[in-house]
Design a protein around this motif. Structure first.
Motif: not given
Lengths: 261, 162
Positions: A158-169, A208-211, A239-246
């Motif tokens: 979740f920290s990684v997700s928040k950081t990536a969100h901060h950098y507008k990934a 926690f990433l599941v949309p 696509i989000i689910v695909l990204a999670i599994s990838l």
């Protein structure tokens, strides 16, 4: 000096209603709710609204019922981020506005107020979401050590997700990176054999990433005959689910994990 | 027997905590935090009780989501908030994460590991049974939670207006 944006005219009204639309769309309301709320707001201002709402843009025509003057604007919707306080407050405001016949200025001020509300602090989000990850591990039959691994893995993911969100990934890149980080921590649990079912921690750390909101809104839109929006939401959720599994697969291949049978 | 009940209740508490975590993530209003926990907890109880009397996972999930869909209507009336604010965080713990995980594992092994036809057959079996499980559980959740809202849609709107 009088604030020009608070004066009631058709130009300012359409700006306000578009703001309401895009606010609700980004916050995770389904299409029917958005259209209903906007129609109520338009009714209060003695206008008639017709809107075409899609995932990334809105086209709206407003007709002034007194003068028959009309106005059409196309606008872009910013990035999405679920916020149920906004959905709830805007919906509520639309009912109250109808019942009390709010003026344009009052409506405008209320919407600005709703927009400026703060979210829960990041540390609280981090802790509760990680606890949810641990809870999932328990629900799927893990023991307390598995829950601990799931907690830490969710926390880091979740920290990684928040950081990536901060950098507008890009959303899908963000999910991929977060899924990789969470699986990395959880696979350490498998490598060192922490707890009885270490694979459960791996399965639950990325939940926690599941949309969830996206997918449920997708079905809601489909049932309400907003088929196009339903399909768009479903595909983006998929696509989000695909990204999670990838992300998970990448880590499994790196560690050569062989946990199935 | 008592131990079994304790285990069931503990799992349901964790379901409530998971619901609450997702509620915070979705930034629900402060007023409804406790309600979301309670709904998540009882949804867990309903699901685990039906599971323990040998109901199918899909059926128990459907019944639990239906329960959430129905009980969130009076809650929504009471605090004047949209139903989704409670119902969606409460059903999130039922997302079939473990089945999805097993499906992905199967696909990974099917693609990257060399094996004979019999091994492939077994894997296909596991991919399809787990994959359809995911699909049907998701379907059960969404239909169960939105059916009460859809059926009562017009009445609700009229009541809220009064």
């Amino acid at each position: 000096m009088i604030d020009m944006s608070k004066e009631k005219n058709i130009r300012n009204s359409i700006d306000l209603l578009l703001d309401v639309c895009s606010l609700m769309m980004t916050s995770g309301a389904n299409t029917k709710r958005i259209i209903d709320s906007v129609n109520r707001f338009a009714q209060v201002l003695n206008l008639k609204s017709h809107a075409l709402i899609s995932h990334k843009s809105i086209i709206m025509t407003l007709i002034d019922l007194e003068t028959n003057e009309s106005y059409t604007v196309v606008t872009q919707i910013p990035r999405h981020g679920v916020n149920y306080s906004i959905v709830s407050d805007v919906s509520r405001a639309s009912w109250v506005a109808v019942n009390h016949q709010w003026s344009f200025e009052k409506l405008y001020n209320r919407i600005q107020e709703i927009k400026s509300q703060k979210r829960y602090p990041v540390w609280l989000e981090l802790i509760t979401v990680s606890l949810a990850g641990a809870g999932f591990a328990r629900i799927f039959g893990g023991d307390y050590l598995n829950m601990l691994v799931a907690f830490i893995a969710t926390f880091i993911g979740f920290s990684v997700s928040k950081t990536a969100h901060h950098y507008k990934a890009n959303t899908y890149v963000r999910v991929y990176l977060a899924s990789m980080a969470a699986s990395l921590v959880a696979s350490l649990g498998i490598l060192y054999g922490i707890g009885q079912h270490p694979d459960i921690a791996l399965a639950t750390a990325i939940l926690f990433l599941v949309p969830g909101v996206q997918l449920i809104n997708s079905f809601n839109d489909l049932y309400n005959n907003h088929i196009l929006n339903g399909i768009v939401r479903f595909v983006s959720g998929f696509i989000i689910v695909l990204a999670i599994s990838l992300g998970m697969l990448t880590i499994m291949l790196i560690f050569k994990l062989n946990v199935l049978g | 027997m008592e131990l079994l009940y304790l285990d069931l209740i503990e799992k349901a508490v964790w379901a409530g905590i998971a619901a609450l975590g997702f509620g915070i993530l979705f930034n629900i209003p402060k007023k409804v935090i406790l309600t979301v926990f309670i709904l998540g907890f009882f949804a867990g109880i309903v699901k685990f009780v039906f599971l323990s009397i040998d109901f199918n996972v899909v059926t128990s999930t459907f019944l639990a989501s239906l329960f959430v869909g129905i009980t969130s209507i009076p809650f929504a009336h009471k605090v004047n908030k949209p139903i989704v604010v409670f119902s969606i965080p409460a059903i999130i713990p039922m997302i079939p994460g473990y089945y999805a995980y097993k499906t992905i594992l199967g696909i990974r092994k099917f693609t990257f590991v060399k094996m004979d036809d019999k091994g492939h057959e077994q894997l296909l079996n596991s991919i399809f049974s787990n994959g359809f499980m995911v699909l049907f559980i998701l379907f059960a959740i969404t239909v169960g939670v939105s059916a009460p809202m859809l059926l009562l849609g017009k009445d609700m709107a009229r009541k809220l207006k009064d």
